[in-house]
Design a protein around this motif. Structure first.
Motif, PDB file in Angstrom:
ATOM      1  N   GLU A  96       9.656  -1.201  -6.792  1.00 18.66           N
ATOM      2  CA  GLU A  96       8.940  -1.718  -7.958  1.00 18.66           C
ATOM      3  C   GLU A  96       7.532  -1.128  -8.046  1.00 18.66           C
ATOM      4  OE1 GLU A  96       7.128  -6.053  -9.129  1.00 18.66           O
ATOM      5  OE2 GLU A  96       9.166  -6.021  -8.347  1.00 18.66           O
ATOM      6  N   ILE A  97       6.882  -0.982  -6.894  1.00 22.60           N
ATOM      7  CA  ILE A  97       5.509  -0.462  -6.862  1.00 22.60           C
ATOM      8  C   ILE A  97       5.486   1.060  -6.878  1.00 22.60           C
ATOM      9  CG2 ILE A  97       3.393  -0.323  -5.479  1.00 22.60           C
ATOM     10  CD1 ILE A  97       4.210  -3.103  -4.324  1.00 22.60           C
ATOM     11  N   GLY A  98       6.340   1.681  -6.050  1.00 22.52           N
ATOM     12  CA  GLY A  98       6.293   3.134  -5.879  1.00 22.52           C
ATOM     13  C   GLY A  98       7.086   3.921  -6.895  1.00 22.52           C
ATOM     14  N   THR A  99       8.060   3.307  -7.541  1.00 19.30           N
ATOM     15  CA  THR A  99       9.029   3.862  -8.487  1.00 19.30           C
ATOM     16  C   THR A  99      10.116   4.644  -7.744  1.00 19.30           C
ATOM     17  OG1 THR A  99       8.051   6.034  -9.002  1.00 19.30           O
ATOM     18  CG2 THR A  99       7.209   4.117 -10.231  1.00 19.30           C
ATOM     19  N   ALA A 100      11.313   4.563  -8.290  1.00 18.60           N
ATOM     20  CA  ALA A 100      12.481   5.178  -7.658  1.00 18.60           C
ATOM     21  C   ALA A 100      12.332   6.690  -7.518  1.00 18.60           C
ATOM     22  CB  ALA A 100      13.736   4.837  -8.461  1.00 18.60           C
ATOM     23  N   THR A 101      11.845   7.336  -8.556  1.00 22.03           N
ATOM     24  CA  THR A 101      11.730   8.803  -8.539  1.00 22.03           C
ATOM     25  C   THR A 101      10.733   9.266  -7.486  1.00 22.03           C
ATOM     26  OG1 THR A 101      12.291   8.923 -10.889  1.00 22.03           O
ATOM     27  CG2 THR A 101      11.188  10.838  -9.925  1.00 22.03           C
ATOM     28  N   ALA A 102       9.571   8.617  -7.432  1.00 21.15           N
ATOM     29  CA  ALA A 102       8.539   9.013  -6.469  1.00 21.15           C
ATOM     30  C   ALA A 102       9.019   8.833  -5.026  1.00 21.15           C
ATOM     31  CB  ALA A 102       7.261   8.212  -6.703  1.00 21.15           C
ATOM     32  N   LEU A 103       9.873   7.844  -4.807  1.00 28.28           N
ATOM     33  CA  LEU A 103      10.324   7.542  -3.455  1.00 28.28           C
ATOM     34  C   LEU A 103      11.454   8.443  -2.970  1.00 28.28           C
ATOM     35  CD1 LEU A 103      10.070   3.684  -3.670  1.00 28.28           C
ATOM     36  CD2 LEU A 103       8.984   5.083  -1.892  1.00 28.28           C
ATOM     37  N   ASN A 104      11.987   9.301  -3.835  1.00 23.00           N
ATOM     38  CA  ASN A 104      12.954  10.283  -3.351  1.00 23.00           C
ATOM     39  C   ASN A 104      12.293  11.180  -2.307  1.00 23.00           C
ATOM     40  OD1 ASN A 104      15.124   9.462  -4.932  1.00 23.00           O
ATOM     41  ND2 ASN A 104      14.542  10.782  -6.655  1.00 23.00           N
ATOM     42  N   ASN A 105      13.072  11.584  -1.322  1.00 21.60           N
ATOM     43  CA  ASN A 105      12.552  12.416  -0.223  1.00 21.60           C
ATOM     44  C   ASN A 105      11.577  11.634   0.667  1.00 21.60           C
ATOM     45  OD1 ASN A 105      12.557  14.813   1.253  1.00 21.60           O
ATOM     46  ND2 ASN A 105      10.792  15.651   0.158  1.00 21.60           N
ATOM     47  N   THR A 106      11.856  10.332   0.823  1.00 23.86           N
ATOM     48  CA  THR A 106      11.102   9.510   1.779  1.00 23.86           C
ATOM     49  C   THR A 106      12.082   8.808   2.714  1.00 23.86           C
ATOM     50  OG1 THR A 106      11.032   7.463   0.456  1.00 23.86           O
ATOM     51  CG2 THR A 106       9.289   9.086   0.055  1.00 23.86           C
ATOM     52  N   TYR A 107      11.589   8.488   3.916  1.00 25.63           N
ATOM     53  CA  TYR A 107      12.446   7.924   4.960  1.00 25.63           C
ATOM     54  C   TYR A 107      11.631   6.905   5.762  1.00 25.63           C
ATOM     55  CZ  TYR A 107      14.631  12.495   4.025  1.00 25.63           C
ATOM     56  OH  TYR A 107      15.163  13.611   3.418  1.00 25.63           O
ATOM     57  N   PHE A 108      12.333   5.927   6.355  1.00 27.98           N
ATOM     58  CA  PHE A 108      11.627   5.025   7.254  1.00 27.98           C
ATOM     59  C   PHE A 108      12.548   4.497   8.344  1.00 27.98           C
ATOM     60  CE2 PHE A 108      13.166   2.302   3.830  1.00 27.98           C
ATOM     61  CZ  PHE A 108      13.545   1.109   4.449  1.00 27.98           C
ATOM     62  N   THR A 109      11.941   4.191   9.484  1.00 20.13           N
ATOM     63  CA  THR A 109      12.667   3.587  10.589  1.00 20.13           C
ATOM     64  C   THR A 109      12.775   2.088  10.338  1.00 20.13           C
ATOM     65  OG1 THR A 109      10.537   3.559  11.755  1.00 20.13           O
ATOM     66  CG2 THR A 109      12.089   5.283  12.359  1.00 20.13           C
ATOM     67  N   ASN A 110      13.908   1.499  10.737  1.00 17.67           N
ATOM     68  CA  ASN A 110      14.112   0.086  10.458  1.00 17.67           C
ATOM     69  C   ASN A 110      15.001  -0.545  11.533  1.00 17.67           C
ATOM     70  OD1 ASN A 110      13.622  -2.229   9.002  1.00 17.67           O
ATOM     71  ND2 ASN A 110      14.977  -1.737   7.305  1.00 17.67           N
ATOM     72  N   HIS A 111      15.129  -1.878  11.449  1.00 16.34           N
ATOM     73  CA  HIS A 111      15.894  -2.633  12.431  1.00 16.34           C
ATOM     74  C   HIS A 111      17.367  -2.728  12.078  1.00 16.34           C
ATOM     75  CE1 HIS A 111      12.001  -4.207  13.927  1.00 16.34           C
ATOM     76  NE2 HIS A 111      11.677  -4.177  12.656  1.00 16.34           N
ATOM     77  N   GLU A 170       0.828  -1.208   0.000  1.00 19.99           N
ATOM     78  CA  GLU A 170       0.000   0.000   0.000  1.00 19.99           C
ATOM     79  C   GLU A 170       0.864   1.260   0.000  1.00 19.99           C
ATOM     80  OE1 GLU A 170      -2.186  -3.388   0.894  1.00 19.99           O
ATOM     81  OE2 GLU A 170      -0.598  -2.589   2.189  1.00 19.99           O
ATOM     82  N   VAL A 171       1.968   1.237   0.739  1.00 19.94           N
ATOM     83  CA  VAL A 171       2.847   2.411   0.815  1.00 19.94           C
ATOM     84  C   VAL A 171       3.357   2.788  -0.568  1.00 19.94           C
ATOM     85  CG1 VAL A 171       5.085   3.247   1.628  1.00 19.94           C
ATOM     86  CG2 VAL A 171       3.544   2.096   3.214  1.00 19.94           C
ATOM     87  N   GLY A 172       3.787   1.807  -1.350  1.00 19.64           N
ATOM     88  CA  GLY A 172       4.284   2.092  -2.693  1.00 19.64           C
ATOM     89  C   GLY A 172       3.247   2.806  -3.539  1.00 19.64           C
ATOM     90  N   LYS A 173       2.002   2.340  -3.462  1.00 18.64           N
ATOM     91  CA  LYS A 173       0.916   2.966  -4.234  1.00 18.64           C
ATOM     92  C   LYS A 173       0.620   4.375  -3.708  1.00 18.64           C
ATOM     93  CE  LYS A 173      -1.372  -1.426  -5.405  1.00 18.64           C
ATOM     94  NZ  LYS A 173      -0.538  -2.372  -4.667  1.00 18.64           N
ATOM     95  N   ILE A 174       0.617   4.529  -2.375  1.00 21.55           N
ATOM     96  CA  ILE A 174       0.344   5.841  -1.781  1.00 21.55           C
ATOM     97  C   ILE A 174       1.390   6.864  -2.208  1.00 21.55           C
ATOM     98  CG2 ILE A 174       0.352   7.120   0.413  1.00 21.55           C
ATOM     99  CD1 ILE A 174      -1.024   4.634   1.664  1.00 21.55           C
TER     100      ILE A 174
END
Length: 388
Positions: A272-287, A242-246
């Motif tokens: 693959e879902i969100g595309t590399a360009t769209a995902l620029n300027n995004t961040y996430f917390t991880n392990h 869902e995140v990729g689509k959002i």
């Protein structure tokens, strides 16, 4: 001997021979220790479950190469929860009652882990969750008591939500947020609540909270409302499908604000879902970040690439760590009795894992660092480590 006795004896021999043949066909013998590996192998979280299972299988393979455990070889019994809570409960029931495993590890999605833990508690089979971060996994929601047979090797969402909120406030220097929450997910709802609490406490303002459901495809109606609010940042604590689509649809609507989320983002499918360009300027917390330069991390990454032909993600590392923690507990228990394995798990302290020394606290949770990952041109880039 009578004909009746001969027939009975022959029948018994046939049963025994058949049982032996079945055991042989399944690779089973009295020298095997069966450990359940229960994950999201299919469905919406399949990449995470597969990674977790791969990590666990590698840990078991390594242990067997060193002689096994308690003088026996370890057999991984793989089960699929199909990314659904009801299937998680069914699979856990089968592992406990039919496969008769001594313990179970696995699972990323909190809703699935909560369902599985109910079975683990009723059957008294020790269960070590891999990446399920909602507090309700190890603590009963109604009674508030710590579950006897359920543990986990990852941090929990009160910490992860606070890390995300502080990153937005103190590093990105933004204080007007909109939250998009998956109202069908315990993970998303819990992480959203902890982010909101920490963000508001730190001086941030939540302009709105918008809900969606897992497996939704079109988010443009919600995102149009969000765009009208002109937020400085979007917080989306969901899973990668869902995140990729959002993210993709947000960018298509002209929303350029940073988008921040949690460990549910960590999948090759996200790009693959969100595309590399769209995902620029995004961040996430991880392990974990594959850029970790510790000796343990480097050795694991090299071994994982050799075994599976690709770099590991955080779930692969946690699957590996969880399996090793579980095998160590069985070794220390020096027994296959569930109660003794449970006691040994509860006593886990400073066990060396790839993600850092692991101690299970009074709530059966691991106290671990979190990392911040930035997405740049489709690649995960390590940004920072945050300690508890």
């Amino acid at each position: 001997m009578s004909k009746m006795s001969l027939k009975f004896t022959a029948a018994v021999i046939v049963v025994l021979i058949t049982a032996g043949m079945l055991a042989g066909c399944g690779g089973m013998s009295s020298n095997d220790i069966k450990v359940g590996i229960l994950n999201e192998m299919t469905g919406g979280n399949a990449t995470m479950g597969t990674s977790s299972a791969n990590g666990a299988k590698m840990a078991i393979k390594e242990a067997n190469a060193k002689g096994g455990l308690l003088g026996k070889q370890i057999q991984a019994v793989i089960a699929d929860n199909k990314s659904e809570p009801s299937e998680a409960a069914n699979a856990m029931t089968k592992l406990a009652a039919q496969d008769r495993v001594v313990a179970v590890t696995g699972m990323f999605a909190s809703s699935n882990a909560i369902a599985a833990s109910s079975v683990a508690e009723s059957t008294k089979v020790p269960f070590l969750a891999v990446g399920a971060t909602n507090p309700k996994v190890t603590v009963d929601e109604k009674s508030g008591k710590v579950k006897d047979y359920t543990f986990r090797v990852c941090f929990i969402d009160p910490f992860q939500g606070t890390v995300g909120a502080n990153f937005v406030l103190n590093t990105l220097k933004l204080n007007k947020a909109v939250i998009l929450v998956d109202s069908s997910s315990d993970y998303s709802k819990g992480l959203s609540a902890f982010f909101k609490e920490a963000f508001s406490k730190g001086g941030g303002s939540i302009l709105a909270e918008e809900a969606y459901l897992q497996k939704d495809q079109d988010f443009k109606t919600i995102l149009t409302k969000v765009k009208a609010l002109n937020p400085e940042v979007l917080y989306v604590p969901g899973y990668y499908e869902e995140v990729g689509k959002i993210v993709k649809q947000a960018r298509e609507l002209g929303i350029t604000a940073p988008i921040v989320g949690g460990d549910g983002w960590d999948s090759p499918k996200l790009v693959e879902i969100g595309t590399a360009t769209a995902l620029n300027n995004t961040y996430f917390t991880n392990h974990y970040s594959v850029d970790d330069t510790s000796a343990a991390s480097k050795a694991f990454v090299e071994a994982y690439k050799k075994e599976y032909g690709q770099a590991p993600d955080a779930m692969a590392v946690l699957g590996y760590d969880a399996a090793n923690v579980l095998l160590d507990a069985i070794k220390r228990a020096n027994s296959l009795e569930p109660a003794k394995i449970r006691e040994a798990l509860a006593a886990t302290k400073d066990y060396p894992t790839v993600t850092g020394a692991t101690t299970l606290n009074a709530s059966h949770d691991a106290v671990k660092n979190a990392v911040i990952i930035e997405m740049k041109e489709g690649k995960q880039v390590y940004k920072a480590t945050v300690t508890p």
